[in-house]
Scaffold this active site. Structure first.
Site, short mmCIF file in Angstrom:
data_model
loop_
_atom_site.label_atom_id
_atom_site.label_comp_id
_atom_site.label_asym_id
_atom_site.label_seq_id
_atom_site.Cartn_x
_atom_site.Cartn_y
_atom_site.Cartn_z
N GLY A 97 14.24 31.47 0.71
CA GLY A 97 14.62 28.98 1.32
C GLY A 97 15.76 29.25 1.01
O GLY A 97 16.44 29.96 0.06
N GLY A 145 10.47 32.65 0.54
CA GLY A 145 10.39 31.91 1.02
C GLY A 145 9.63 32.16 2.56
O GLY A 145 8.65 32.02 2.87
N GLU A 168 12.59 36.31 -7.71
CA GLU A 168 13.21 34.58 -8.92
C GLU A 168 13.45 34.68 -9.44
O GLU A 168 14.31 34.00 -10.17
CB GLU A 168 12.12 33.69 -8.18
CG GLU A 168 11.57 33.66 -6.65
CD GLU A 168 10.83 34.06 -5.84
OE1 GLU A 168 10.28 33.99 -4.85
OE2 GLU A 168 10.67 34.78 -6.18
N ASP A 176 7.31 31.84 -6.72
CA ASP A 176 6.44 30.28 -5.66
C ASP A 176 5.73 30.22 -4.62
O ASP A 176 5.68 31.77 -4.53
CB ASP A 176 7.27 28.67 -6.00
CG ASP A 176 7.79 29.02 -5.01
OD1 ASP A 176 8.74 30.27 -5.12
OD2 ASP A 176 8.98 28.26 -4.60
#
Length: 385
Positions: A97, A145, A168, A176
C-alpha cells in the site's frame, strides 16, 4: 490527457480533427497509459493492470476506488467470465500500500488514514467473495497490499521472479489485508513464522508455501494471458485446466527443495507458543543457528506489532474473512493512534537509518490491556462488510 493528445494536431482539416476527438473520447481513461490502473475488457476477460511501475505498483486510494466498482460491474456482466489482475514494469506485481501517504495523513488526523484501510479491506473482501474466477499474475514483488489483491482470489500464479513477504512488523504495523485469515491457514506454523519475522519467499517457494496455486515461467505469462482471454465462456474448471497445463510444463526450480523444509519441525514447535514472550523463550532455549537468526530478526521488530500480530493470527484462524477484516480495521486504527507505525515508517522508508526507536521498547512492556484495547470495536466507525 485530452489536451495533451490534441496539442500536435492543429494542422489537420476540421473533419479529421473531429474524428480524432471522437476516437479519443471513445478510448476510456482506463486505457490511458499514464493512468495508475488500467481497466479493460478483452475477450471474455476483465483485465486490471496496476500501472505505477516507478512506485513498484504500490496501491493508493484512487486505484482502490477504480478497481472495486469495476470488479463489481464485471461480476454482474454475463459476458465477463474471468478477471485477471497483473502489474506493469517487470519488477513488481504490487509492492504494498501507499504507506507514505497514509503516514502523512495519520500525523495530521486526515481522513485518508481511515478511508484507505476501510476501502482497501472492502476491496480485499470483494476479491475473496468474487463470483467470477479471479486470476492474479503475481510476477515480481508481491507484498502487503499486493498480497491482499491476490491471495484471496481463486488463482494465484507465481513465477521465478515472485518475491512474497508480509513485512509489516518491521514498520510498526501488522500483516493486514486479510493476513489474519490466510496466514494461520497455511500448513503448520508457516503463517505465524512469515507474519512475525517478515521472511521473504521467492519463486516456486511461494507455491510450496501454499500462497500461490500455480507456477509458470515469467516469459510464458503473455501467452497464458492470451489463452485465458481466448477461452470461450469458460467455467472455473476450464480456467483451472488451462492454468494447470502451463504449470505442468514449467520446469524452473522443479527439483529444488522448499526453502523452509529443513526448518519446518522447528517452525512448528517454536511458533506454536501462546505468547510472544514464550516464543522468544523457546527460541533462546533452542539455541540452534536457525533459532538465533529468528531471535535477531524478532528483536528488530516493533514489540507492539508482534503482540498484536500473534493475537490477530490466533483469533483469525477460526474467523470468516469478513470478521478478520473487521478485526484488522480496528487494529489499523489502533496503529494510526499509536507511535510505532510513524516511527517504523521514518526509520525504514523516510530516513532509512533502519534504527527505529519503538515505544514500548520491550515485549514485557506491552501490556495485555493495551493489546486488548487495540481489538476493541469502534462503534459506528467499525468496518461494515
Amino acid at each position: 490527457m485530452a489536451a495533451r493528445v490534441l496539442r500536435p494536431l492543429p494542422r489537420l482539416k476540421p473533419f479529421n480533427r473531429l474524428q480524432v476527438i471522437l476516437q479519443h473520447l471513445k478510448m476510456s481513461k482506463q486505457t490511458d497509459s499514464t493512468a495508475e490502473v488500467l481497466l479493460e475488457k478483452r475477450g471474455g476477460a476483465g483485465i486490471i493492470t496496476l500501472n505505477r511501475p516507478k512506485a513498484l505498483n504500490a496501491l493508493n486510494l484512487s486505484m482502490i476506488q477504480q478497481i472495486y466498482p469495476q470488479i463489481k460491474t464485471w461480476e454482474q456482466d454475463p459476458e465477463t467470465f474471468l478477471i485477471i489482475i497483473k502489474g506493469t514494469g517487470g519488477k513488481a506485481f504490487c509492492a504494498g500500500g501507499d504507506i507514505r501517504a497514509i503516514t502523512d495523513a495519520g500525523k495530521v488526523g486526515d481522513r485518508l488514514a481511515q478511508d484507505f484501510f476501510r476501502e482497501e479491506y472492502i476491496l480485499n473482501n470483494a476479491v475473496g467473495t468474487c463470483k467470477k474466477p479471479y486470476v492474479a499474475l503475481i510476477d515480481g514483488i508481491t507484498m502487503g497490499g499486493g498480497v491482499g489483491l491476490s491471495v484471496h482470489g481463486h488463482f494465484r500464479v507465481a513465477t521465478e521472479k515472485t518475491l512474497f513477504a508480509m513485512p509489516e512488523t518491521a514498520i510498526g504495523l501488522f500483516p493486514d489485508v486479510g493476513g489474519g485469515y490466510f496466514l494461520p491457514r497455511l500448513s503448520g506454523k508457516i503463517g505465524y513464522y512469515l507474519a512475525l519475522t517478515g521472511f521473504r519467499l521467492k519463486g516456486r517457494d511461494v507455491l510450496k508455501a501454499g500462497i500461490a496455486t500455480h507456477f509458470v515461467e515469467s516469459e510464458k505469462l503473455p501467452a497464458l494471458e492470451k489463452d485465458l482471454i481466448a477461452l470461450k465462456s469458460p467455467s472455473t474448471e476450464n480456467i483451472a485446466d488451462l492454468l494447470n497445463s502451463y504449470h505442468v510444463k514449467s520446469k524452473v526450480d522443479q527439483e529444488k527443495e522448499f526453502v523452509l523444509d529443513e526448518h519446518m519441525e522447528k517452525i512448528n514447535s517454536l511458533f506454536s507458543a501462546n505468547s510472544m514472550e514464550e516464543i522468544v523463550k523457546k527460541l533462546k532455549q533452542d539455541g540452534s543457528p536457525f533459532a538465533i537468526k529468528q531471535l535477531e530478526t524478532i528483536n528488530k521488530m516493533s514489540p507492539t506489532s508482534l503482540k498484536m500480530t500473534l493475537r490477530q493470527l490466533r483469533e483469525g484462524a477460526s474467523m470468516s474473512l469478513q470478521d478478520v477484516l473487521t478485526m484488522e480495521y480496528r487494529l489499523s486504527q489502533a496503529c494510526m493512534r499509536g507511535h510505532d507505525f510513524y516511527e517504523g515508517v521514518r526509520a525504514v522508508l523516510i530516513d532509512k537509518d533502519q534504527s527505529p526507536r519503538w515505544k514500548p521498547a520491550a515485549l514485557e512492556e506491552v501490556s495485555d490491556e493495551f493489546v486488548d484495547d487495540c481489538f476493541k470495536p469502534l462503534g459506528n466507525n467499525d468496518l461494515k462488510l
